[in-house]
Enzyme design. Structure first.
Site, PDB file in Angstrom:
ATOM      1  N   GLU A 234      48.461  38.991  31.626  1.00  0.00           N
ATOM      2  CA  GLU A 234      47.826  39.954  32.793  1.00  0.00           C
ATOM      3  C   GLU A 234      47.808  39.099  33.909  1.00  0.00           C
ATOM      4  O   GLU A 234      48.319  39.599  34.925  1.00  0.00           O
ATOM      5  CB  GLU A 234      46.498  40.181  32.576  1.00  0.00           C
ATOM      6  CG  GLU A 234      45.747  40.937  33.656  1.00  0.00           C
ATOM      7  CD  GLU A 234      46.103  42.491  33.761  1.00  0.00           C
ATOM      8  OE1 GLU A 234      46.966  42.785  32.811  1.00  0.00           O
ATOM      9  OE2 GLU A 234      45.818  42.899  34.715  1.00  0.00           O
ATOM     10  N   ASP A 235      47.582  37.973  34.157  1.00  0.00           N
ATOM     11  CA  ASP A 235      47.248  37.330  35.132  1.00  0.00           C
ATOM     12  C   ASP A 235      48.266  35.972  35.657  1.00  0.00           C
ATOM     13  O   ASP A 235      48.120  35.366  36.611  1.00  0.00           O
ATOM     14  CB  ASP A 235      45.765  36.677  35.174  1.00  0.00           C
ATOM     15  CG  ASP A 235      44.564  37.679  34.981  1.00  0.00           C
ATOM     16  OD1 ASP A 235      45.049  38.844  35.434  1.00  0.00           O
ATOM     17  OD2 ASP A 235      43.699  37.426  34.500  1.00  0.00           O
TER      18      ASP A 235
END
Ligand code: MN
Length: 739
Positions: A83-84
């Protein structure tokens, strides 16, 4: 309230140290995941100012404390990279294999909540958009966890750490995150049986949602801490002495941890002040074997006076999230209430870690696997029913208020899943499917076997509802002592039906009944409803129909009156004919059977026992050697297989003889209860019918009655059967077919 550094985070060494019996390849996996995540998150910071990576380690540490397997812990370390960071799921698959990639992908998908759409001025659409968002989320969660439940465990650990560090978030976010945790994540942890996480999530959420209450309870608990510890020490000493004397050793006795939210819940639910709740002492006794559990129970009950009604055996009857323990409450020497939980270590682990216990390092708990399979299949069902619900509001409400509470899931014969509260019966099930099915419910089969209507549904039962064409719910179904229905839906539908037994319904029912009766008599084309009403002394047709519908005028009254009238008319016309030609006296009917034989009068006639023909039915004669003619129904199976067709002879029913009786075998299937046989025989006696034999067999509360009735006419039989059919608890009354 907020700790300056993240005390939950650990370095690699202490993370590995916390895992017992870890194998070298598992150690390697966790090490690689650790460094991969650290590099990937380099430079990122949390709201607290700490490196982002501390969060990843904290999540992995929570999973390690739950004693999860190496793959889950590695996935915990990597849960945010897709996600990051620049690391993709594909890269993870190459580096760490399919399982870890799937786990991280699952957690990532759970994170992508659809944004709240534009809020319109009307409050309604705001609620709708919130609901849609929640719905989407829950649906996603159910879908993802169907693949591998460990996804949800990582997600729960992630949420738990975020809740522990929620103090760094801006205030408005704190509340909404806490709300979401309370509404979705804590119930989910409960559902999965992971009490440890459930309690902590609840307490942390509660702290932000109702800070005043949280602080008041926490403070009170704190002030009494020394008191409580003292108290537990005393009880412990006394109990241990006694256990020792009975040869029970290595017992773990602790004060049961008090959870702030559960205290608050108890206060509101029982409407008690705080003092009375925290005065209740909770003890937990953990022993080695099941036998010891019950021994400890006996000893506790011997030492202190048990409080009636407070004993629960969740060992013999586990809760539906598979929780097992013995619960009891006693009055201590000072008269105060002490709640005692008794369990084995195995049960304790199950209770604390629930579904997660399956992946725990300690091997040799193979007997868990059956319970585990049940859990997984339960989750899969949850997942399956999701997308079929169209109404978003209903879906979220169902999931929030019901799915996560004590629910029991059963299936229809088509495989549709019906969710009902625990304790629900086939009647609740029937009303859940359709009001009409509920109203006409006469019986139920669970997994193919007939059961009483107050049977308590179990998880996974296949339920088939048997319905009758006529009749409605019984008053009994509302009787709380009889446990027929528990859902408000079923109860309100039953009440509604009973209340609505008003005139218009009676008229409609009466019209149906009258039509049936006249058809049965074969006069439906010859008479009008009005003329029949007049025959029975009613001026208005509706009054007459309503009286039939309400049961004030019976089918036999109509039959008698109509037949009487028909006979009178016939007699009149015969008298007219008599004037023209002499009456023939040869009806040819056999006087003992009422059967006339075409072309061969004077033969001895018997009615076949296999199919017991009745006047009005199509019949055929069979010439037997030395026994004359045996009369069968044309649809009798024994006639179908016949080869010797030249021995068949046409026969027909002669003029009705009112004295003639036919033996008819009848079968009644009913839920056994007191007075059943008496009611059935009363109905039969009321029709002036003799019972020549009765056999009753009862298996598992289901009674099967085999009766031989001496019946005068087909109409009479139909009347008797439909009356028996209307007796509460009768499932079916029918003429037994030839076999
Ligand atoms: Mn995270």
């Amino acid at each position: 309230m907020v700790s300056p550094i993240d005390i939950y985070s650990r370095d690699l060494e202490s993370l590995l140290d916390s895992l017992q019996d870890i194998k070298p390849n598992e150690q390697d996996l966790i090490t690689r995941a650790y460094y991969r995540a650290e590099t990937a998150h380099e430079g990122q910071k949390r709201k607290s100012g700490e490196p982002y990576f501390t969060h990843c380690v904290a999540v992995a540490s929570i999973l390690a404390d739950m004693n999860m397997d190496a793959e889950t812990i590695a996935a915990g370390l990597l849960h945010d990279v897709a996600e990051d960071t620049d690391v993709s799921v594909d890269m993870l698959r190459e580096e760490f294999g399919t399982t870890i990639a799937l786990l991280v992908d699952g957690v990532t998908k759970l994170k992508n909540l659809p944004p709240i759409k534009n809020v319109s001025p009307s409050g309604d659409s705001r609620r709708t958009s919130t609901i849609n968002r929640e719905m989407e989320y829950i649906r996603k969660m159910l879908m993802t966890m169907g693949d591998d439940v460990r996804v949800v465990l990582v997600k729960l650990a992630d949420r738990l750490h975020n809740m522990r560090t929620l103090g760094y978030m801006p205030e408005h976010k704190q509340k909404s995150i806490a709300r979401e945790t309370m509404d979705i994540f804590a119930p989910l942890a409960n559902r999965l049986g992971i009490w440890q996480i459930k309690w902590e999530l609840e307490d942390l959420s509660f702290r932000y949602l109702n800070n005043d209450a949280y602080r008041a309870i926490a403070k009170a608990l704190d002030e009494r801490r020394a008191d409580r510890e003292n108290y537990v020490a005393n009880v412990r000493k006394k109990l241990i002495t006694e256990l020792d004397a009975n040869g029970i050793e290595n017992v773990n006795i602790t004060a049961r941890p008090k959870h702030i939210f559960s205290i608050y819940n108890k206060m509101t639910r029982k409407d008690l002040p705080l003092e009375q709740i925290y005065d209740i002492r909770g003890m937990r006794v953990i022993v080695n074997t099941l036998t010891e559990c019950y021994m400890v129970l006996g000893i506790v009950h011997n030492l202190w006076r048990p409080i009636p009604g407070e004993f629960d055996d969740y060992v013999a009857n586990p809760k539906d999230n598979f929780y097992r323990s013995l619960h009891t409450a006693v009055h201590d020497d000072a008269g105060k209430t002490v709640e005692v939980q008794i369990r084995t270590w195995e049960m304790h682990e199950d209770a604390e870690y629930g579904i997660a216990a399956h992946w725990r390092y300690k091997e040799g708990n193979r007997q868990h696997d059956k319970a585990f399979e049940q859990r997984v299949s339960y989750l899969r069902r949850l997942m399956e029913f999701g997308p079929e619900v169209n109404d978003a509001t209903q879906f979220v409400d169902t999931v929030k208020s019901e799915v996560f509470q004590d629910r029991v899931y059963s299936v229809t014969p088509n495989g549709d899943i019906i969710d009902l509260p625990v304790g629900a019966t086939p009647i609740d099930f029937a009303y859940h499917i359709h009001t009409d099915i509920g109203n006409r419910c006469r019986g139920a089969k669970i997994n193919g076997r007939l059961v009483p209507l107050n049977y308590k549904l179990n998880m996974g039962d296949q339920v088939e509802i048997l319905t009758s064409k006529r009749g409605g719910p019984s008053m009994d179904w509302l009787n709380p002592d009889l446990d027929y229905s528990v859902t408000t839906r079923a109860r309100s539908k039953i009440r509604h039906w009973l209340r609505k037994q008003n005139r218009s319904k009676h008229i409609a029912m009466g019209r149906d009944a009258l039509e049936r009766e006249l058809k049965r008599l074969g006069v439906i084309d010859k008479v009008t409803f009005e003329s029949v009403a007049h025959l029975l002394g009613f001026d208005k047709l509706d009054d007459f129909l309503a009286a039939i519908g309400a049961g004030d005028v019976t089918g036999s009254q109509i039959t008698n009156r109509v037949l009487e009238e028909e006979r009178r008319k016939k007699a009149e016309s015969v008298q007219e004919e008599d004037l023209l030609k002499p009456r023939s006296k040869s009806s040819g009917a056999n006087t003992t059977t009422g059967v006339s034989i075409m072309g061969a009068g004077g033969l001895l006639v018997n009615l076949a026992r296999c199919c017991s023909p009745m006047p009005g039915e199509e019949i055929i004669g069979y010439i037997t050697r030395g026994r004359g003619v045996t009369v069968h129904r044309t649809d009798c199976p024994n006639m179908q297989s016949l080869k010797d067709t030249e021995r068949l002879i046409d026969v027909s029913w002669g003029k009705a003889d009112e004295e003639q009786r036919y033996i008819v075998p009848v079968e009644v299937v009913a839920y056994d209860r007191e007075g059943l046989l008496r009611e059935i025989s009363t109905i039969i006696a009321d029709q002036k019918v003799n019972i020549s034999s009765v056999e009753v067999s009862t298996r598992q509360h289901i009674a099967t009655l085999h009766l031989l009735l001496e019946i005068a006419s087909n109409q009479q039989l139909t009347r008797i059967l439909s009356k028996i059919d209307c007796i509460p608890s009768v499932v079916e009354a029918r003429r037994r077919n030839p076999s």
